[in-house]
Design a protein around this motif. Structure first.
Motif, short mmCIF file in Angstrom:
data_model
loop_
_atom_site.label_atom_id
_atom_site.label_comp_id
_atom_site.label_asym_id
_atom_site.label_seq_id
_atom_site.Cartn_x
_atom_site.Cartn_y
_atom_site.Cartn_z
N GLN A 217 -1.38 -5.09 31.63
CA GLN A 217 -0.11 -4.92 30.94
C GLN A 217 -0.22 -5.35 29.48
N ALA B 91 13.92 -2.46 25.66
CA ALA B 91 14.10 -1.88 26.99
C ALA B 91 13.31 -0.58 27.12
N ALA C 31 9.59 -1.62 27.38
CA ALA C 31 9.35 -2.23 28.69
C ALA C 31 9.33 -1.16 29.78
N GLY C 32 10.25 -0.21 29.69
CA GLY C 32 10.27 0.87 30.67
C GLY C 32 9.03 1.73 30.60
N ILE D 18 7.33 -2.69 32.92
CA ILE D 18 7.51 -4.13 33.06
C ILE D 18 8.95 -4.49 32.71
N SER D 19 9.32 -5.75 32.96
CA SER D 19 10.66 -6.21 32.61
C SER D 19 10.70 -6.58 31.13
N VAL D 20 11.91 -6.66 30.59
CA VAL D 20 12.07 -7.07 29.19
C VAL D 20 11.58 -8.50 28.99
N ASP D 21 11.81 -9.37 29.99
CA ASP D 21 11.34 -10.76 29.89
C ASP D 21 9.82 -10.81 29.83
N ARG D 22 9.16 -9.99 30.64
CA ARG D 22 7.70 -9.96 30.64
C ARG D 22 7.19 -9.44 29.29
#
Length: 243
Positions: free
Chosen positions: A143, A175, A178-179, A183-187
């Motif tokens: 990632q 967002a 991340a998409g 992955i998530s936005v936090d990641r």
């Protein structure tokens, strides 16, 4: 006419000391043979100039085997690099004395001494390589490498369109990125912090983000061959999200 001075004691010669001779002994540290100066993972507190003796700089692998990086001798400065913590360990080969120097003296040392400058550059490259290998071999390396490749591709796209390749505009929503990476936005936020700590990117006021070391970012991105980020694919297949 004689001038008489009463109660005059014989002259006594007083030695004159240079300012550096008055330095307290707490800047000098003595190490016995096999004594460790610092371990990998220790927070950096000083630079160390070897006065006498020698140090073995080494790396301990997860299987407990040791890889010798170098032997540092009198006059060499160790403990340099860009990370806050030591990436390697240092152990005295023989009885050794080192001078403890402030971390912020690195600019003066590298400006005045070509050997110190060369050793500093080597230390930075070594720490970067070790940090990159750690990222690639632990956690979710793909990632992070994909994010690096994404930023490199975005920089190349900016350049081809006449914009500053180093500036990543904040109009590209987290967002969306991340998409794209799955992955998530936090990641995503945590991975951006990791790249920042590696010295590859930094926050750019009024712009969003600035790539500060394209060469290293490209080196990290080379760890994968993501077909969506290959420059030799047709333009339609190389299109980035939001573009």
């Amino acid at each position: 006419m004689n001038l008489v001075i009463e109660n005059c004691e014989p002259a006594v010669l007083v030695p004159v000391f240079k300012v550096e001779d008055l330095a307290t002994d707490d800047t000098l540290r003595s190490l016995q043979r096999n004594e460790v100066l610092f371990e990998a993972g220790d927070l950096k507190s000083h630079l160390y100039r070897i006065e006498t003796g020698a140090l073995c700089i080494y790396l301990t692998h997860p299987d407990k085997t040791r890889e010798i990086i170098e032997f540092a001798l009198a006059g060499d400065v160790v403990g340099m690099g860009f990370l806050e913590r030591h990436a390697t360990a240092a152990r005295a080969v023989v009885d050794t004395k080192v001078r403890c120097l402030a971390l912020d003296e690195i600019d003066r040392l590298t400006a005045e001494d070509e050997r110190a400058k060369s050793r500093f550059d080597d230390a930075v490259e070594r720490e970067f390589a070790l940090r990159r290998d750690h990222i690639v071999n632990t956690g979710s390396p793909r990632q992070l490498v994909q994010l690096a490749a994404f930023l490199v591709a975005l920089a190349h796209q900016n350049e081809s369109e006449g914009r500053d390749p180093a500036l990543i505009d904040d109009t590209l929503e987290c967002a969306v990125v991340a998409g794209y990476l799955g992955i998530s936005v936090d990641r995503l936020a945590k991975m951006l912090v990791e790249l920042d700590e590696l010295g590859m990117i930094e926050t750019a006021p009024d712009h969003g983000m600035r790539i500060t070391d394209m060469k290293r970012l490209e080196a990290l991105s080379d760890e994968i061959a993501d077909p969506l980020l290959q420059s030799d694919l047709p333009d339609a297949e190389c299109q980035l999200p939001g573009s």
